[in-house]
Design a protein around this motif. Structure first.
Motif, PDB file in Angstrom:
ATOM      1  N   ARG A   1       0.851  -1.184   0.000  1.00 41.90           N
ATOM      2  CA  ARG A   1       0.000   0.000   0.000  1.00 41.90           C
ATOM      3  C   ARG A   1       0.887   1.234   0.000  1.00 41.90           C
ATOM      4  O   ARG A   1       1.981   1.220   0.540  1.00 41.90           O
ATOM      5  N   PRO A   2       0.377   2.331  -0.550  1.00 40.48           N
ATOM      6  CA  PRO A   2       1.158   3.572  -0.538  1.00 40.48           C
ATOM      7  C   PRO A   2       1.298   4.101   0.899  1.00 40.48           C
ATOM      8  O   PRO A   2       0.424   3.868   1.749  1.00 40.48           O
ATOM      9  N   SER A   3       2.377   4.797   1.160  1.00 42.71           N
ATOM     10  CA  SER A   3       2.674   5.310   2.504  1.00 42.71           C
ATOM     11  C   SER A   3       1.545   6.140   3.081  1.00 42.71           C
ATOM     12  O   SER A   3       1.200   6.001   4.258  1.00 42.71           O
ATOM     13  N   ASP A   4       0.939   7.016   2.280  1.00 41.14           N
ATOM     14  CA  ASP A   4      -0.121   7.876   2.811  1.00 41.14           C
ATOM     15  C   ASP A   4      -1.338   7.059   3.245  1.00 41.14           C
ATOM     16  O   ASP A   4      -1.995   7.377   4.233  1.00 41.14           O
ATOM     17  N   GLU A   5      -1.629   5.973   2.548  1.00 41.39           N
ATOM     18  CA  GLU A   5      -2.747   5.114   2.932  1.00 41.39           C
ATOM     19  C   GLU A   5      -2.441   4.394   4.250  1.00 41.39           C
ATOM     20  O   GLU A   5      -3.310   4.259   5.108  1.00 41.39           O
TER      21      GLU A   5
ATOM     22  N   ARG B   1      -4.508   4.756   7.831  1.00 37.33           N
ATOM     23  CA  ARG B   1      -5.049   3.602   8.573  1.00 37.33           C
ATOM     24  C   ARG B   1      -4.519   3.562  10.003  1.00 37.33           C
ATOM     25  O   ARG B   1      -5.251   3.280  10.938  1.00 37.33           O
ATOM     26  N   VAL B   2      -3.220   3.868  10.189  1.00 39.51           N
ATOM     27  CA  VAL B   2      -2.636   3.874  11.529  1.00 39.51           C
ATOM     28  C   VAL B   2      -3.292   4.963  12.366  1.00 39.51           C
ATOM     29  O   VAL B   2      -3.640   4.744  13.539  1.00 39.51           O
ATOM     30  N   ALA B   3      -3.487   6.151  11.778  1.00 42.18           N
ATOM     31  CA  ALA B   3      -4.133   7.253  12.506  1.00 42.18           C
ATOM     32  C   ALA B   3      -5.544   6.866  12.938  1.00 42.18           C
ATOM     33  O   ALA B   3      -5.955   7.140  14.069  1.00 42.18           O
ATOM     34  N   GLU B   4      -6.300   6.203  12.061  1.00 45.85           N
ATOM     35  CA  GLU B   4      -7.655   5.741  12.404  1.00 45.85           C
ATOM     36  C   GLU B   4      -7.615   4.766  13.575  1.00 45.85           C
ATOM     37  O   GLU B   4      -8.421   4.864  14.496  1.00 45.85           O
TER      38      GLU B   4
END
Length: 100
Positions: free
Chosen positions: A46-50, A54-57
């Motif tokens: 997955r791209p870094s921003d994705e 997800r980690v922030a969520e």
């Protein structure tokens, strides 16, 4: 010399006719919810921003649970050798359903 030109043409043609990659989800649609009788997960880049999103969520939900007095827990798919399975239709390994 002429034979090598023919081989090179065939190799170029085969590279250009590369079959589209299949996904575990597509294979599961055909075979049902399991592959070869097992529930599996596909590891997908997955791209870094994705990933950051997800980690922030997950952190946000974890903090909410803690503040509500519920604590938190998480499960990580096991990458142990006995939790991996080669799927010939995909030509790659997938993770079975064991978590740690």
């Amino acid at each position: 010399k002429e034979a090598m030109k023919h081989v090179e043409r065939l190799a170029k043609q085969l590279r250009s006719e590369k079959a589209p990659e299949k996904s575990l989800a597509e294979l599961q649609e055909v075979q049902g919810s399991s592959v070869h009788g097992l529930t599996c997960r596909e590891v997908v880049e997955r791209p870094s921003d994705e990933i950051l999103e997800r980690v922030a969520e997950m952190v946000f939900k974890m903090v909410q649970n803690i503040m509500n007095g519920n604590g938190f827990s998480y499960e990580v798919p096991s990458r142990a050798r006995n939790n991996q399975m080669y799927v010939p239709e995909l030509d790659r390994n997938v993770l079975k359903d064991n978590v740690s």
